[in-house]
Design a protein around this motif. Structure first.
Motif, PDB file in Angstrom:
ATOM      1  N   SER A   4     -61.978 -23.597 -50.161  1.00  0.00           N
ATOM      2  CA  SER A   4     -61.715 -23.371 -51.576  1.00  0.00           C
ATOM      3  C   SER A   4     -61.961 -21.897 -51.884  1.00  0.00           C
ATOM      4  CB  SER A   4     -62.607 -24.254 -52.452  1.00  0.00           C
ATOM      5  OG  SER A   4     -63.967 -23.942 -52.240  1.00  0.00           O
ATOM      6  N   PHE A   5     -61.408 -21.449 -52.989  1.00  0.00           N
ATOM      7  CA  PHE A   5     -61.604 -20.069 -53.432  1.00  0.00           C
ATOM      8  C   PHE A   5     -62.726 -20.028 -54.452  1.00  0.00           C
ATOM      9  CE2 PHE A   5     -57.093 -20.050 -52.186  1.00  0.00           C
ATOM     10  CZ  PHE A   5     -57.085 -18.960 -51.328  1.00  0.00           C
ATOM     11  N   SER A   6     -63.703 -19.149 -54.245  1.00  0.00           N
ATOM     12  CA  SER A   6     -64.798 -19.035 -55.208  1.00  0.00           C
ATOM     13  C   SER A   6     -64.475 -18.007 -56.294  1.00  0.00           C
ATOM     14  CB  SER A   6     -66.099 -18.661 -54.501  1.00  0.00           C
ATOM     15  OG  SER A   6     -65.967 -17.419 -53.836  1.00  0.00           O
ATOM     16  N   ARG A   7     -63.477 -17.164 -56.059  1.00  0.00           N
ATOM     17  CA  ARG A   7     -63.076 -16.144 -57.044  1.00  0.00           C
ATOM     18  C   ARG A   7     -61.598 -16.300 -57.368  1.00  0.00           C
ATOM     19  NH1 ARG A   7     -65.084 -10.335 -56.152  1.00  0.00           N
ATOM     20  NH2 ARG A   7     -62.844 -10.162 -56.024  1.00  0.00           N
ATOM     21  N   PHE A   8     -61.267 -16.301 -58.650  1.00  0.00           N
ATOM     22  CA  PHE A   8     -59.864 -16.469 -59.031  1.00  0.00           C
ATOM     23  C   PHE A   8     -59.005 -15.314 -58.543  1.00  0.00           C
ATOM     24  CE2 PHE A   8     -61.352 -14.235 -62.902  1.00  0.00           C
ATOM     25  CZ  PHE A   8     -60.364 -13.282 -63.066  1.00  0.00           C
ATOM     26  N   ARG A   9     -59.589 -14.119 -58.436  1.00  0.00           N
ATOM     27  CA  ARG A   9     -58.820 -12.970 -57.949  1.00  0.00           C
ATOM     28  C   ARG A   9     -58.354 -13.187 -56.511  1.00  0.00           C
ATOM     29  NH1 ARG A   9     -63.043 -11.607 -60.489  1.00  0.00           N
ATOM     30  NH2 ARG A   9     -63.052 -10.420 -62.386  1.00  0.00           N
ATOM     31  N   ASP A  10     -59.222 -13.748 -55.685  1.00  0.00           N
ATOM     32  CA  ASP A  10     -58.859 -14.030 -54.292  1.00  0.00           C
ATOM     33  C   ASP A  10     -57.752 -15.086 -54.218  1.00  0.00           C
ATOM     34  OD1 ASP A  10     -60.804 -12.226 -53.469  1.00  0.00           O
ATOM     35  OD2 ASP A  10     -62.322 -13.783 -53.194  1.00  0.00           O
ATOM     36  N   LEU A  15     -51.940 -16.288 -53.344  1.00  0.00           N
ATOM     37  CA  LEU A  15     -50.659 -16.780 -53.847  1.00  0.00           C
ATOM     38  C   LEU A  15     -49.571 -15.715 -53.760  1.00  0.00           C
ATOM     39  CD1 LEU A  15     -51.852 -18.899 -56.865  1.00  0.00           C
ATOM     40  CD2 LEU A  15     -50.286 -19.696 -55.079  1.00  0.00           C
ATOM     41  N   LEU A  16     -49.935 -14.459 -53.948  1.00  0.00           N
ATOM     42  CA  LEU A  16     -48.945 -13.388 -53.883  1.00  0.00           C
ATOM     43  C   LEU A  16     -48.320 -13.257 -52.491  1.00  0.00           C
ATOM     44  CD1 LEU A  16     -50.685 -10.691 -56.093  1.00  0.00           C
ATOM     45  CD2 LEU A  16     -48.547 -11.893 -56.599  1.00  0.00           C
ATOM     46  N   ALA A  17     -48.975 -13.783 -51.483  1.00  0.00           N
ATOM     47  CA  ALA A  17     -48.453 -13.728 -50.116  1.00  0.00           C
ATOM     48  C   ALA A  17     -47.517 -14.897 -49.797  1.00  0.00           C
ATOM     49  CB  ALA A  17     -49.619 -13.705 -49.126  1.00  0.00           C
ATOM     50  N   VAL A  18     -47.375 -15.831 -50.723  1.00  0.00           N
ATOM     51  CA  VAL A  18     -46.525 -17.006 -50.510  1.00  0.00           C
ATOM     52  C   VAL A  18     -45.075 -16.619 -50.777  1.00  0.00           C
ATOM     53  CG1 VAL A  18     -45.990 -19.317 -51.376  1.00  0.00           C
ATOM     54  CG2 VAL A  18     -48.368 -18.609 -51.116  1.00  0.00           C
ATOM     55  N   GLU A  19     -44.204 -16.869 -49.810  1.00  0.00           N
ATOM     56  CA  GLU A  19     -42.800 -16.465 -49.944  1.00  0.00           C
ATOM     57  C   GLU A  19     -42.039 -17.267 -50.997  1.00  0.00           C
ATOM     58  OE1 GLU A  19     -40.592 -15.985 -46.343  1.00  0.00           O
ATOM     59  OE2 GLU A  19     -42.328 -15.208 -45.289  1.00  0.00           O
ATOM     60  N   SER A  20     -42.458 -18.493 -51.257  1.00  0.00           N
ATOM     61  CA  SER A  20     -41.724 -19.353 -52.192  1.00  0.00           C
ATOM     62  C   SER A  20     -42.142 -19.161 -53.648  1.00  0.00           C
ATOM     63  CB  SER A  20     -41.898 -20.824 -51.798  1.00  0.00           C
ATOM     64  OG  SER A  20     -43.263 -21.183 -51.839  1.00  0.00           O
ATOM     65  N   GLN A  27     -45.576 -12.757 -61.320  1.00  0.00           N
ATOM     66  CA  GLN A  27     -46.068 -11.918 -62.414  1.00  0.00           C
ATOM     67  C   GLN A  27     -47.424 -12.397 -62.899  1.00  0.00           C
ATOM     68  OE1 GLN A  27     -42.779 -12.243 -65.130  1.00  0.00           O
ATOM     69  NE2 GLN A  27     -41.771 -10.423 -64.313  1.00  0.00           N
ATOM     70  N   PHE A  28     -47.568 -13.700 -63.022  1.00  0.00           N
ATOM     71  CA  PHE A  28     -48.841 -14.278 -63.449  1.00  0.00           C
ATOM     72  C   PHE A  28     -49.945 -13.945 -62.443  1.00  0.00           C
ATOM     73  CE2 PHE A  28     -51.746 -17.991 -63.195  1.00  0.00           C
ATOM     74  CZ  PHE A  28     -52.343 -17.880 -64.440  1.00  0.00           C
ATOM     75  N   CYS A  29     -49.686 -14.180 -61.171  1.00  0.00           N
ATOM     76  CA  CYS A  29     -50.690 -13.939 -60.131  1.00  0.00           C
ATOM     77  C   CYS A  29     -51.008 -12.453 -59.980  1.00  0.00           C
ATOM     78  CB  CYS A  29     -50.224 -14.512 -58.798  1.00  0.00           C
ATOM     79  SG  CYS A  29     -50.166 -16.304 -58.796  1.00  0.00           S
ATOM     80  N   GLY A  30     -49.985 -11.603 -60.132  1.00  0.00           N
ATOM     81  CA  GLY A  30     -50.229 -10.162 -60.067  1.00  0.00           C
ATOM     82  C   GLY A  30     -51.170  -9.702 -61.157  1.00  0.00           C
ATOM     83  N   GLY A  31     -51.023 -10.263 -62.340  1.00  0.00           N
ATOM     84  CA  GLY A  31     -51.932  -9.933 -63.432  1.00  0.00           C
ATOM     85  C   GLY A  31     -53.350 -10.415 -63.168  1.00  0.00           C
ATOM     86  N   ILE A  49     -52.787 -25.388 -60.655  1.00  0.00           N
ATOM     87  CA  ILE A  49     -51.484 -26.011 -60.385  1.00  0.00           C
ATOM     88  C   ILE A  49     -50.727 -25.233 -59.319  1.00  0.00           C
ATOM     89  CG2 ILE A  49     -49.197 -26.443 -61.397  1.00  0.00           C
ATOM     90  CD1 ILE A  49     -50.730 -27.123 -64.037  1.00  0.00           C
ATOM     91  N   LEU A  50     -50.694 -23.918 -59.430  1.00  0.00           N
ATOM     92  CA  LEU A  50     -49.979 -23.092 -58.456  1.00  0.00           C
ATOM     93  C   LEU A  50     -50.589 -23.206 -57.059  1.00  0.00           C
ATOM     94  CD1 LEU A  50     -49.239 -19.847 -60.491  1.00  0.00           C
ATOM     95  CD2 LEU A  50     -47.688 -21.722 -59.935  1.00  0.00           C
ATOM     96  N   LEU A  51     -51.898 -23.215 -56.974  1.00  0.00           N
ATOM     97  CA  LEU A  51     -52.562 -23.359 -55.673  1.00  0.00           C
ATOM     98  C   LEU A  51     -52.156 -24.677 -55.026  1.00  0.00           C
ATOM     99  CD1 LEU A  51     -56.088 -21.999 -56.604  1.00  0.00           C
ATOM    100  CD2 LEU A  51     -54.453 -20.910 -55.042  1.00  0.00           C
ATOM    101  N   SER A  52     -52.167 -25.744 -55.795  1.00  0.00           N
ATOM    102  CA  SER A  52     -51.778 -27.053 -55.279  1.00  0.00           C
ATOM    103  C   SER A  52     -50.305 -27.072 -54.883  1.00  0.00           C
ATOM    104  CB  SER A  52     -52.063 -28.119 -56.335  1.00  0.00           C
ATOM    105  OG  SER A  52     -51.608 -29.371 -55.908  1.00  0.00           O
ATOM    106  N   ARG A  53     -49.446 -26.548 -55.743  1.00  0.00           N
ATOM    107  CA  ARG A  53     -47.999 -26.541 -55.513  1.00  0.00           C
ATOM    108  C   ARG A  53     -47.634 -25.812 -54.221  1.00  0.00           C
ATOM    109  NH1 ARG A  53     -44.830 -24.097 -60.362  1.00  0.00           N
ATOM    110  NH2 ARG A  53     -45.460 -26.099 -61.248  1.00  0.00           N
TER     111      ARG A  53
END
Length: 66
Positions: A4-10, A15-20, A27-31, A49-53
């Motif tokens: 699991s991720f302990s920091r939302f920034r991590d 997520l930014l590394a996910v090609e899909s 844009q949301f994750c970059g912010g 939701i994005l992490l699960s998706r």
């Protein structure tokens, strides 16, 4: 990868590394990746939701959401 991720920034950076990732999701994750302020409940929920998706570990309970 972590259980699991302990920091939302991590989580956002992972997520930014996910090609899909869609443009809107990116844009949301970059912010979030460089955000200093705590997340709102709505932002934290969408991040979960994005992490699960995209098949990534969840945010840790009691972890840093701010």
């Amino acid at each position: 990868m972590a259980d699991s991720f302990s920091r939302f920034r991590d989580a956002a950076r992972a997520l930014l590394a996910v090609e899909s990732l869609s443009e809107k999701e990116g844009q949301f994750c970059g912010g979030l990746a460089f955000r200093a302020a705590p997340l709102s409940d709505k932002q934290a929920n969408w991040l979960r939701i994005l992490l699960s998706r995209h098949g990534l570990p969840a945010l840790a309970e009691g972890g840093e959401h701010g």
